[in-house]
Design an enzyme around this catalytic site. Sequence first.
Site, PDB file in Angstrom:
ATOM      1  N   GLY A  93       0.823  -1.205   0.000  1.00  0.00           N
ATOM      2  CA  GLY A  93       0.000   0.000   0.000  1.00  0.00           C
ATOM      3  C   GLY A  93       0.853   1.249   0.000  1.00  0.00           C
ATOM      4  O   GLY A  93       0.474   2.282   0.552  1.00  0.00           O
ATOM      5  N   ARG A 116       0.284   5.585  -2.070  1.00  0.00           N
ATOM      6  CA  ARG A 116      -0.251   6.901  -1.651  1.00  0.00           C
ATOM      7  C   ARG A 116      -0.375   6.948  -0.129  1.00  0.00           C
ATOM      8  O   ARG A 116      -0.104   5.966   0.568  1.00  0.00           O
ATOM      9  CB  ARG A 116      -1.603   7.152  -2.324  1.00  0.00           C
ATOM     10  CG  ARG A 116      -2.720   6.331  -1.721  1.00  0.00           C
ATOM     11  CD  ARG A 116      -4.076   6.677  -2.314  1.00  0.00           C
ATOM     12  NE  ARG A 116      -5.114   6.154  -1.437  1.00  0.00           N
ATOM     13  CZ  ARG A 116      -6.398   6.114  -1.742  1.00  0.00           C
ATOM     14  NH1 ARG A 116      -6.812   6.544  -2.906  1.00  0.00           N
ATOM     15  NH2 ARG A 116      -7.279   5.640  -0.867  1.00  0.00           N
ATOM     16  N   VAL A 145      -2.495  -7.700  -1.705  1.00  0.00           N
ATOM     17  CA  VAL A 145      -2.010  -8.491  -0.563  1.00  0.00           C
ATOM     18  C   VAL A 145      -2.982  -9.609  -0.190  1.00  0.00           C
ATOM     19  O   VAL A 145      -2.647 -10.469   0.610  1.00  0.00           O
ATOM     20  CB  VAL A 145      -1.739  -7.613   0.686  1.00  0.00           C
ATOM     21  CG1 VAL A 145      -0.624  -6.628   0.435  1.00  0.00           C
ATOM     22  CG2 VAL A 145      -3.017  -6.917   1.164  1.00  0.00           C
ATOM     23  N   ASN A 178       1.499  -2.166   5.387  1.00  0.00           N
ATOM     24  CA  ASN A 178       0.743  -0.917   5.528  1.00  0.00           C
ATOM     25  C   ASN A 178      -0.605  -0.938   4.799  1.00  0.00           C
ATOM     26  O   ASN A 178      -1.497  -0.176   5.162  1.00  0.00           O
ATOM     27  CB  ASN A 178       1.619   0.230   5.005  1.00  0.00           C
ATOM     28  CG  ASN A 178       0.830   1.501   4.763  1.00  0.00           C
ATOM     29  OD1 ASN A 178       0.513   2.225   5.704  1.00  0.00           O
ATOM     30  ND2 ASN A 178       0.466   1.759   3.509  1.00  0.00           N
ATOM     31  N   SER A 205      -3.818   0.450  14.415  1.00  0.00           N
ATOM     32  CA  SER A 205      -4.633   1.665  14.509  1.00  0.00           C
ATOM     33  C   SER A 205      -5.143   1.820  15.939  1.00  0.00           C
ATOM     34  O   SER A 205      -5.325   0.817  16.646  1.00  0.00           O
ATOM     35  CB  SER A 205      -5.835   1.546  13.568  1.00  0.00           C
ATOM     36  OG  SER A 205      -6.804   2.529  13.859  1.00  0.00           O
ATOM     37  N   TYR A 255     -12.867  -3.425  10.922  1.00  0.00           N
ATOM     38  CA  TYR A 255     -11.562  -2.728  10.930  1.00  0.00           C
ATOM     39  C   TYR A 255     -10.879  -2.874  12.301  1.00  0.00           C
ATOM     40  O   TYR A 255      -9.690  -3.188  12.382  1.00  0.00           O
ATOM     41  CB  TYR A 255     -11.807  -1.263  10.589  1.00  0.00           C
ATOM     42  CG  TYR A 255     -10.577  -0.419  10.397  1.00  0.00           C
ATOM     43  CD1 TYR A 255      -9.837  -0.484   9.215  1.00  0.00           C
ATOM     44  CD2 TYR A 255     -10.151   0.463  11.391  1.00  0.00           C
ATOM     45  CE1 TYR A 255      -8.715   0.313   9.032  1.00  0.00           C
ATOM     46  CE2 TYR A 255      -9.030   1.266  11.221  1.00  0.00           C
ATOM     47  CZ  TYR A 255      -8.320   1.192  10.041  1.00  0.00           C
ATOM     48  OH  TYR A 255      -7.207   1.980   9.868  1.00  0.00           O
ATOM     49  N   LYS A 280      -7.308  -4.721  13.019  1.00  0.00           N
ATOM     50  CA  LYS A 280      -6.163  -3.983  13.568  1.00  0.00           C
ATOM     51  C   LYS A 280      -5.737  -4.535  14.932  1.00  0.00           C
ATOM     52  O   LYS A 280      -4.552  -4.487  15.286  1.00  0.00           O
ATOM     53  CB  LYS A 280      -6.492  -2.489  13.655  1.00  0.00           C
ATOM     54  CG  LYS A 280      -6.718  -1.831  12.287  1.00  0.00           C
ATOM     55  CD  LYS A 280      -5.480  -1.905  11.412  1.00  0.00           C
ATOM     56  CE  LYS A 280      -5.610  -1.135  10.119  1.00  0.00           C
ATOM     57  NZ  LYS A 280      -4.408  -1.204   9.274  1.00  0.00           N
ATOM     58  N   ILE A 294      -5.125  10.477  10.965  1.00  0.00           N
ATOM     59  CA  ILE A 294      -4.145  11.081  10.078  1.00  0.00           C
ATOM     60  C   ILE A 294      -4.897  11.529   8.822  1.00  0.00           C
ATOM     61  O   ILE A 294      -5.719  10.765   8.292  1.00  0.00           O
ATOM     62  CB  ILE A 294      -3.077  10.025   9.669  1.00  0.00           C
ATOM     63  CG1 ILE A 294      -2.491   9.309  10.900  1.00  0.00           C
ATOM     64  CG2 ILE A 294      -1.983  10.657   8.811  1.00  0.00           C
ATOM     65  CD1 ILE A 294      -1.798  10.188  11.917  1.00  0.00           C
TER      66      ILE A 294
HETATM   67  P1  NAI Z   1      -5.014   5.153   1.850  1.00  0.00           P
HETATM   68  O1  NAI Z   1      -6.346   4.598   1.464  1.00  0.00           O
HETATM   69  O2  NAI Z   1      -4.692   6.553   1.505  1.00  0.00           O
HETATM   70  O3  NAI Z   1      -3.837   4.215   1.279  1.00  0.00           O
HETATM   71  C1  NAI Z   1      -3.915   2.821   1.345  1.00  0.00           C
HETATM   72  C2  NAI Z   1      -3.106   2.230   0.216  1.00  0.00           C
HETATM   73  O4  NAI Z   1      -3.240   0.798   0.299  1.00  0.00           O
HETATM   74  C3  NAI Z   1      -3.610   2.651  -1.158  1.00  0.00           C
HETATM   75  O5  NAI Z   1      -2.524   3.009  -1.994  1.00  0.00           O
HETATM   76  C4  NAI Z   1      -4.318   1.414  -1.670  1.00  0.00           C
HETATM   77  O6  NAI Z   1      -4.313   1.282  -3.096  1.00  0.00           O
HETATM   78  C5  NAI Z   1      -3.526   0.313  -1.009  1.00  0.00           C
HETATM   79  N1  NAI Z   1      -4.285  -0.941  -0.916  1.00  0.00           N
HETATM   80  C6  NAI Z   1      -5.573  -1.099  -0.549  1.00  0.00           C
HETATM   81  N2  NAI Z   1      -5.925  -2.389  -0.652  1.00  0.00           N
HETATM   82  C7  NAI Z   1      -4.823  -3.073  -1.066  1.00  0.00           C
HETATM   83  C8  NAI Z   1      -4.552  -4.434  -1.354  1.00  0.00           C
HETATM   84  N3  NAI Z   1      -5.511  -5.361  -1.252  1.00  0.00           N
HETATM   85  N4  NAI Z   1      -3.312  -4.780  -1.742  1.00  0.00           N
HETATM   86  C9  NAI Z   1      -2.332  -3.839  -1.882  1.00  0.00           C
HETATM   87  N5  NAI Z   1      -2.546  -2.532  -1.650  1.00  0.00           N
HETATM   88  C10 NAI Z   1      -3.770  -2.153  -1.240  1.00  0.00           C
HETATM   89  O7  NAI Z   1      -4.928   4.898   3.432  1.00  0.00           O
HETATM   90  P2  NAI Z   1      -3.930   5.506   4.539  1.00  0.00           P
HETATM   91  O8  NAI Z   1      -4.689   6.461   5.353  1.00  0.00           O
HETATM   92  O9  NAI Z   1      -2.662   5.922   3.921  1.00  0.00           O
HETATM   93  O10 NAI Z   1      -3.717   4.206   5.462  1.00  0.00           O
HETATM   94  C11 NAI Z   1      -2.546   3.415   5.407  1.00  0.00           C
HETATM   95  C12 NAI Z   1      -2.580   2.437   6.569  1.00  0.00           C
HETATM   96  O11 NAI Z   1      -2.656   3.160   7.798  1.00  0.00           O
HETATM   97  C13 NAI Z   1      -3.798   1.508   6.555  1.00  0.00           C
HETATM   98  O12 NAI Z   1      -3.434   0.234   7.023  1.00  0.00           O
HETATM   99  C14 NAI Z   1      -4.736   2.175   7.534  1.00  0.00           C
HETATM  100  O13 NAI Z   1      -5.650   1.259   8.093  1.00  0.00           O
HETATM  101  C15 NAI Z   1      -3.751   2.695   8.562  1.00  0.00           C
HETATM  102  N6  NAI Z   1      -4.271   3.764   9.401  1.00  0.00           N
HETATM  103  C16 NAI Z   1      -4.654   4.960   8.858  1.00  0.00           C
HETATM  104  C17 NAI Z   1      -5.155   5.950   9.677  1.00  0.00           C
HETATM  105  C18 NAI Z   1      -5.579   7.272   9.152  1.00  0.00           C
HETATM  106  O14 NAI Z   1      -6.077   8.074   9.952  1.00  0.00           O
HETATM  107  N7  NAI Z   1      -5.391   7.586   7.875  1.00  0.00           N
HETATM  108  C19 NAI Z   1      -5.325   5.727  11.123  1.00  0.00           C
HETATM  109  C20 NAI Z   1      -4.889   4.438  11.576  1.00  0.00           C
HETATM  110  C21 NAI Z   1      -4.376   3.494  10.732  1.00  0.00           C
END
Ligand code: NAI
Length: 250
Positions: A13, A16, A65, A91, A144, A157, A161, A190
């Site tokens: 991931g 982005r 993944v 991630n 998370s 979720y 987590k 975030i």
């Molecule tokens: P985002 O949605 O901006 O980025 C997630 C990335 O993972 C994207 O590039 C997407 O294409 C990729 N992705 C999704 N499904 C996938 C798969 N099956 N295989 C490979 N890649 C895949 O999300 P963000 O905010 O950057 O989150 C990143 C991590 O941080 C996640 O695990 C999220 O749960 C965790 N997180 C985020 C928080 C937030 O406030 N943004 C808070 C706590 C945890």
Amino acid sequence: MLDLTGKVALVTGGARGIGRAICLRLAAQGADIAILDAGNPAVGEQTKADIEALGRRALFVTGSVTDPEQCDAFVKAALDAFGQVDILVNNAGITRDDLVMRMSLDEWKAVLEVNLFGAFYCTKAVVRPMFKAKRGGRIINMSSVSGQAGQTGQANYSSSKAGLIGLTKACAREFASRAITVNAVAPGFITTELTKDLPAELQEAIRAQTPLGHFGTVDDIANAVAFLASDEAAYITGQVLAVDGGLVMM
Ligand code: NAI
């Protein structure tokens, strides 16, 4: 400090959001980077180009993944390209929020499959080459606050987590004799694509509950990952590092 020169980091991931910030931060510290991402390939190619602009080598693989074979192929592609793997950041994550009463089995499964099963598949794919290389290693799982404290509307979720925290601790014990540390980072809220559509009143409520009084940035998370990935964190394993402005104190 936090020098990662000569290391290879795999980031799922990583195209982005938080993953992209992690890629750029680890690259800035000297690591070469391989990304596995299921989203728009143009976004991943841009991140790859931005890593290369920092003078590091980069590999971008489109894949999910949720498919163990694609996880194996990703690790193999990284080994073919760079000859080694030192750091894995699990991630990739998604949300499919709904109250339990309304949550479909598909919503339940989809989130578990990406967030928890995906991390297991990638961990399984990476440990054999890490063991064989006898260079130690770092595995960092993106948990998370929702997994630590639970969140209404996020049974899937929060479970995924929380499961990642269990996976982190079990793997930390299993891999410790090989000098592979396994830790989790638990971000608070975030600002990314994942959270930008939260209702304004919910965003305000979260801010009010956060002692530091504001949302975090992707760089706050990348900084924590860079530390856990470094030699300086060699004696830290099986831990959950909250990066949440004080939202959850355990
Ligand atoms: P985002 O949605 O901006 O980025 C997630 C990335 O993972 C994207 O590039 C997407 O294409 C990729 N992705 C999704 N499904 C996938 C798969 N099956 N295989 C490979 N890649 C895949 O999300 P963000 O905010 O950057 O989150 C990143 C991590 O941080 C996640 O695990 C999220 O749960 C965790 N997180 C985020 C928080 C937030 O406030 N943004 C808070 C706590 C945890």
